[in-house]
Design an enzyme around this catalytic site. Structure first.
Site, short mmCIF file in Angstrom:
data_model
loop_
_atom_site.label_atom_id
_atom_site.label_comp_id
_atom_site.label_asym_id
_atom_site.label_seq_id
_atom_site.Cartn_x
_atom_site.Cartn_y
_atom_site.Cartn_z
N HIS A 70 -16.34 -30.00 4.14
CA HIS A 70 -17.27 -30.39 5.45
C HIS A 70 -18.16 -31.73 4.95
O HIS A 70 -18.70 -32.01 3.74
CB HIS A 70 -18.21 -29.35 5.76
N ASP A 179 -23.76 -31.25 -1.49
CA ASP A 179 -22.94 -30.04 -0.52
C ASP A 179 -22.85 -30.82 0.96
O ASP A 179 -24.05 -30.84 1.66
CB ASP A 179 -24.17 -29.02 -0.56
N GLU A 214 -20.61 -27.72 9.48
CA GLU A 214 -20.78 -26.45 8.78
C GLU A 214 -21.77 -25.68 8.45
O GLU A 214 -22.08 -24.68 8.50
CB GLU A 214 -19.88 -26.72 7.26
N GLU A 215 -22.93 -26.60 8.19
CA GLU A 215 -24.08 -26.16 7.98
C GLU A 215 -25.00 -25.38 9.04
O GLU A 215 -26.03 -24.80 9.02
CB GLU A 215 -25.13 -27.19 7.36
N HIS A 325 -29.36 -28.52 -0.74
CA HIS A 325 -30.25 -28.39 0.51
C HIS A 325 -31.58 -28.81 0.20
O HIS A 325 -32.67 -28.55 0.74
CB HIS A 325 -30.13 -26.92 0.94
ZN LIG Z 1 -21.52 -26.65 1.76
#
Ligand SMILES: [Zn+2]
Length: 358
Positions: A70, A179, A214-215, A325
């Site tokens: 992603h 991420d 995605e998040e 995050h």
């Molecule tokens: Zn991820």
């Protein structure tokens, strides 16, 4: 380096354009087809090699493998303006309120620099020491002195992103959005076929999909999987690594430097056992380090892909990243390289037989 370029780029969920552009440029010369869809997913297709002497691929349906990573990262959305010129905001994706005060951000397409104000320690009273400052009591300070001035610079609904620059420290790197820019960078490397750019072909049609949103609920992967209808899928991620401090007795989700983390089960999906076994057999055969991600933690695009259409056997493979995050994460470059290697070698050996059931 593609990881650095992708980490420094801004692409909060729903606003992945800059990341998509970088990836498209990086893979364009190494794929047979490059396209994006209505919601912004980027598809890069690398067809299987033609059998010797054949001029065209026959009508027989090819074995189709989807690999997803992603493009989006967590960030903030501007939800209002206060009288003194501060920007009110809400999180986009999962962000811990506690990491926000004092952080520097870039706001909107014009990248207006801002900082999330925090009360100086000198002014804290009584119980304030023990309390977490809640997101709805924070504002982003862009230096505007009135609501009108702030509204000229930033519009309602624009997003703000962390600004941390990529930094290599020994065999580790720090940066933002690992991420899932780590997963995106692994997928770019797979398509490019290594530093020489040879672009290895695999024994199947490879549909690499750089997904959006995605998040905020695996939204891009859901429509991408429906469009591709793969026979099986791999999801490449930057995942939770909570190996510090070392002296605690609980098992960490993953550990830095111990190799790519293979998922068995998380909150979104069960990994397909045949694909897990294939990855493990490849790693064991070639001496590539690997680890299992502690079951039950987190979720990935696999949750959407595995439940798409008539169902898709799926597994997630991730580069462990500390402090995801948050405004800065750390990964091991050896883990990154080993993730590329494990995926490349496993794909070279992937045939429909791997998915045969007794
Ligand atoms: Zn991820």
């Amino acid at each position: 380096m593609i990881l650095q370029e992708l980490s420094d780029a801004i692409g909060v969920s729903g606003h992945e354009d800059a990341v998509r552009k970088i990836i498209a440029e990086a893979v364009r010369d190494h794929v047979d087809e490059l396209r994006s869809d209505t919601i912004g997913n980027l598809f890069a297709v690398r067809l299987r090699p033609l059998p010797r002497g054949k001029k065209a691929r026959g009508a027989k349906r090819a074995f189709k493998v989807m690999i997803a990573a992603h493009m989006d990262e967590v960030g903030l959305m501007i939800t209002g303006f206060d009288a003194s010129g501060g920007l009110r905001f809400q999180p986009v994706g999962g962000i811990d309120d506690r990491v926000l005060p004092g952080k520097v951000l870039l706001v909107g397409p014009d990248k207006i620099p801002g900082v999330i104000g925090a009360k100086p320690v000198h002014l804290l009273k009584g119980d304030e020491w023990k309390q977490v400052v809640k997101i709805d009591s924070m504002v982003i300070d862009i230096g505007a002195s009135s609501k009108e001035e702030a509204e000229k610079l930033v519009k309602l609904g624009q997003v703000a992103a962390f600004t941390t620059h990529y930094n290599k420290v020994g065999r580790t790197a720090t940066g933002k959005a690992f991420d899932d820019r780590a997963g995106c960078a692994v997928l770019v490397e797979l398509l490019r076929g290594g530093p020489a750019g040879a672009g290895a072909r695999f024994p199947f049609d490879l549909h690499a999909v750089f997904t959006v949103q995605e998040e905020v609920g695996l939204r891009g992967a859901r429509v991408a999987a429906s469009a591709v209808e793969p026979d099986c899928a791999f999801v490449l991620e930057g995942t939770i690594c909570d190996d510090l401090p070392k002296d605690k007795d609980t098992s960490p989700t993953t550990e830095l430097g111990k190799g790519p983390a293979i998922s068995l089960m998380d909150r979104s999906a069960f990994a397909d056992r045949r694909l897990v076994d294939h990855l493990v057999a490849t790693a064991e055969k070639l001496g590539i380090p690997y680890q299992f991600k502690q079951p039950g933690v987190g979720g990935t695009d696999a949750g959407a892909i595995t439940r798409s259409k008539a169902g898709v056997p799926t597994v997630s493979v991730a580069v462990p990243c500390r402090y995801i995050h948050s405004p800065v994460a750390r990964l091991s470059l050896d883990d990154f390289d080993n993730t590329v290697r494990l995926m490349r070698e496993s794909l070279k050996r992937l045939t429909p037989d791997v998915l045969k059931r007794a």
